[in-house]
Scaffold this motif. Structure first.
Motif, mmCIF file in Angstrom:
data_model
loop_
_atom_site.group_PDB
_atom_site.id
_atom_site.type_symbol
_atom_site.label_atom_id
_atom_site.label_comp_id
_atom_site.label_asym_id
_atom_site.label_seq_id
_atom_site.Cartn_x
_atom_site.Cartn_y
_atom_site.Cartn_z
ATOM 1 N N LYS A 1 -9.726 0.445 2.264
ATOM 2 C CA LYS A 1 -10.522 0.589 1.042
ATOM 3 C C LYS A 1 -11.824 1.303 1.390
ATOM 4 C CE LYS A 1 -10.176 -2.000 -2.393
ATOM 5 N NZ LYS A 1 -10.277 -3.033 -3.464
ATOM 6 N N ARG A 45 -14.962 -0.968 -7.365
ATOM 7 C CA ARG A 45 -13.606 -1.241 -6.873
ATOM 8 C C ARG A 45 -13.638 -1.818 -5.451
ATOM 9 N NH1 ARG A 45 -9.781 2.448 -9.030
ATOM 10 N NH2 ARG A 45 -8.421 1.719 -7.353
ATOM 11 N N TYR A 65 -14.800 -0.497 -2.804
ATOM 12 C CA TYR A 65 -14.569 0.526 -1.791
ATOM 13 C C TYR A 65 -15.885 0.842 -1.087
ATOM 14 C CZ TYR A 65 -9.739 1.840 -2.817
ATOM 15 O OH TYR A 65 -8.369 1.847 -2.940
ATOM 16 N N GLY A 104 -8.784 5.896 2.992
ATOM 17 C CA GLY A 104 -7.682 6.106 2.065
ATOM 18 C C GLY A 104 -7.703 7.471 1.422
ATOM 19 N N ARG A 127 -14.125 8.729 -9.184
ATOM 20 C CA ARG A 127 -13.014 8.318 -10.049
ATOM 21 C C ARG A 127 -11.783 9.188 -9.817
ATOM 22 N NH1 ARG A 127 -16.315 7.593 -15.759
ATOM 23 N NH2 ARG A 127 -17.354 5.623 -15.209
ATOM 24 N N LEU A 172 -10.195 8.161 -6.473
ATOM 25 C CA LEU A 172 -9.532 6.862 -6.586
ATOM 26 C C LEU A 172 -8.224 6.992 -7.368
ATOM 27 C CD1 LEU A 172 -12.598 4.544 -7.268
ATOM 28 C CD2 LEU A 172 -11.248 4.677 -5.164
ATOM 29 N N ALA A 173 -8.189 7.868 -8.377
ATOM 30 C CA ALA A 173 -6.950 8.100 -9.122
ATOM 31 C C ALA A 173 -5.897 8.710 -8.218
ATOM 32 C CB ALA A 173 -7.230 9.002 -10.316
ATOM 33 N N MET A 187 -5.713 8.333 -4.963
ATOM 34 C CA MET A 187 -5.304 7.296 -4.019
ATOM 35 C C MET A 187 -4.407 6.260 -4.697
ATOM 36 S SD MET A 187 -9.053 7.066 -2.212
ATOM 37 C CE MET A 187 -8.784 5.510 -1.391
ATOM 38 N N ASP A 188 -4.713 5.912 -5.952
ATOM 39 C CA ASP A 188 -3.904 4.933 -6.680
ATOM 40 C C ASP A 188 -2.483 5.436 -6.908
ATOM 41 O OD1 ASP A 188 -5.931 3.117 -6.836
ATOM 42 O OD2 ASP A 188 -6.554 3.663 -8.864
ATOM 43 N N SER A 189 -2.349 6.758 -7.089
ATOM 44 C CA SER A 189 -1.024 7.326 -7.346
ATOM 45 C C SER A 189 -0.177 7.353 -6.094
ATOM 46 C CB SER A 189 -1.162 8.744 -7.909
ATOM 47 O OG SER A 189 -1.629 9.633 -6.905
ATOM 48 N N GLY A 190 -0.822 7.079 -4.944
ATOM 49 C CA GLY A 190 -0.086 7.118 -3.675
ATOM 50 C C GLY A 190 0.256 8.521 -3.256
#
Length: 344
Positions: free
Chosen positions: A62, A95, A97, A124, A305, A308-309, A311-314
């Protein structure tokens, strides 16, 4: 690119995963010759020992990485980066992080940190600043598959997600304003010419001045107050000295104001000055500086943002799985006391 594992090293070395673990952690259980062979294979594969512990824990780091190719002293004098980092931290903290900040001397060193962070699972994702026209960092990050967001124009981002504000729009606004005041000799003291946003500003500056019938010259610098002052002196000692100067950051504009006053030139009667990237210091000077103003803190929030989007999507950095580019609000002119019609 697939991150190397202990199993990969064990297979190539022809030993057990336990033996690899002993060798990497400096524990007894393997011979000196085997240890050296395992360490050499691990180094060649780009493996770092603590990546195994993170992988076993099953949790991504994170942490967001930001490597700045600037001298460390930049953070003490450059309001842009202080405000950008403030915005990044404001969003990342929501978040839980952390921001890993690393100052680097050049691109090769920066790419080396990306490879190390990736191999150690230390971050990340990363944010990339000071994008160059042909930037080796872009291809390196695409090869690694490390989520990345470029803070710069998409035209030079090489397919990486980017957040940018249109510097061309801001430059047109500044030049048209000065031309409307009656200035016909405008000079620009720019930043590093190889940077993508600098190239955009230079191209637009030259074009809009030609359209308006204004004499234009651009002098590249390294963004520092020292180079800004030196460039200002050269321009003001010229026989056809400009009646208005546009600076690519506020630090150089402040240095330029000091030079003009040292030469007994009145600002704005003898010389108008426009600074890029407004800061509180611009308000406190005499006269206060006309500036191209934008919310840099919000720019940092939006950049965080976007990353992070990603990273969230992988996702890595493929065109089908990265988030879309973000076109942020461009800087707009804030007229103050440092600009006026030229003296006749």
């Amino acid at each position: 690119m697939k991150r190397p594992t202990i199993a990969d090293i064990a297979k190539e070395a022809g030993v057990s995963k336990g033996a690899v673990s002993y060798a990497l952690n400096g524990q007894p259980g393997v011979s000196p010759q085997t240890r050296q062979r395992i360490l050499a294979i691990a180094d060649r594969l780009g493996f770092r020992a603590n990546s195994a512990a993170r992988a076993l824990a099953g949790a991504p780091a994170k942490v967001v990485g930001l490597a700045l190719p600037r001298p460390p002293a930049t953070l003490g004098v450059e309001p842009f980066f202080m405000e950008l980092i403030s915005g990044l931290e404001a969003e990342l903290s929501t978040r839980s992080y952390a921001l890993l900040l690393q100052m680097v001397a050049h691109q090769d060193e920066e790419i080396g940190f990306y490879r190390r962070w990736w191999s150690e699972s230390r971050v990340g994702g990363v944010l990339v600043c000071d994008l160059r026209v042909h930037d080796a960092r872009v291809s390196a990050l695409r090869e690694l598959g490390l989520p990345a967001v470029v803070i710069g124009p998409p035209s030079a981002a090489g397919g990486l997600a980017s957040i940018w504000s249109d510097d061309g729009v801001s430059m047109v606004e500044a030049v048209e304003y000065l031309a409307a005041l009656g200035h016909r000799r405008i000079a620009r003291i720019s930043g590093i010419s190889e940077l993508a946003h600098t190239a955009i500003r230079t191209e637009v500056f030259t074009g809009v001045c030609a359209r308006l019938g204004v004499s234009a010259v651009t002098v590249p610098t390294d963004y520092s107050a020292e180079h800004g002052a030196e460039a200002t002196r050269r321009l003001l000692f010229a026989d056809d000295r400009p009646t208005a100067l546009i600076y690519d950051n506020d630090i150089m504009a402040i240095a330029g104001l000091t030079v003009a006053q040292e030469l007994n030139l009145s600002v704005p009667a003898d010389l108008s000055i426009v600074a890029w990237d407004d800061s509180p210091i611009c308000h406190l000077l005499h006269p206060p500086l006309t500036a191209l103003t934008r919310d840099i803190g919000a720019y940092g929030v939006h950049a965080a943002r976007l990353l992070l989007a990603a990273m969230d999507s992988g996702s890595g950095n493929g065109p089908d799985d990265r988030p879309g580019d973000v076109h942020d609000e461009p800087a707009h002119l804030t007229p103050r006391g440092s600009t006026a019609p030229p003296s006749r």
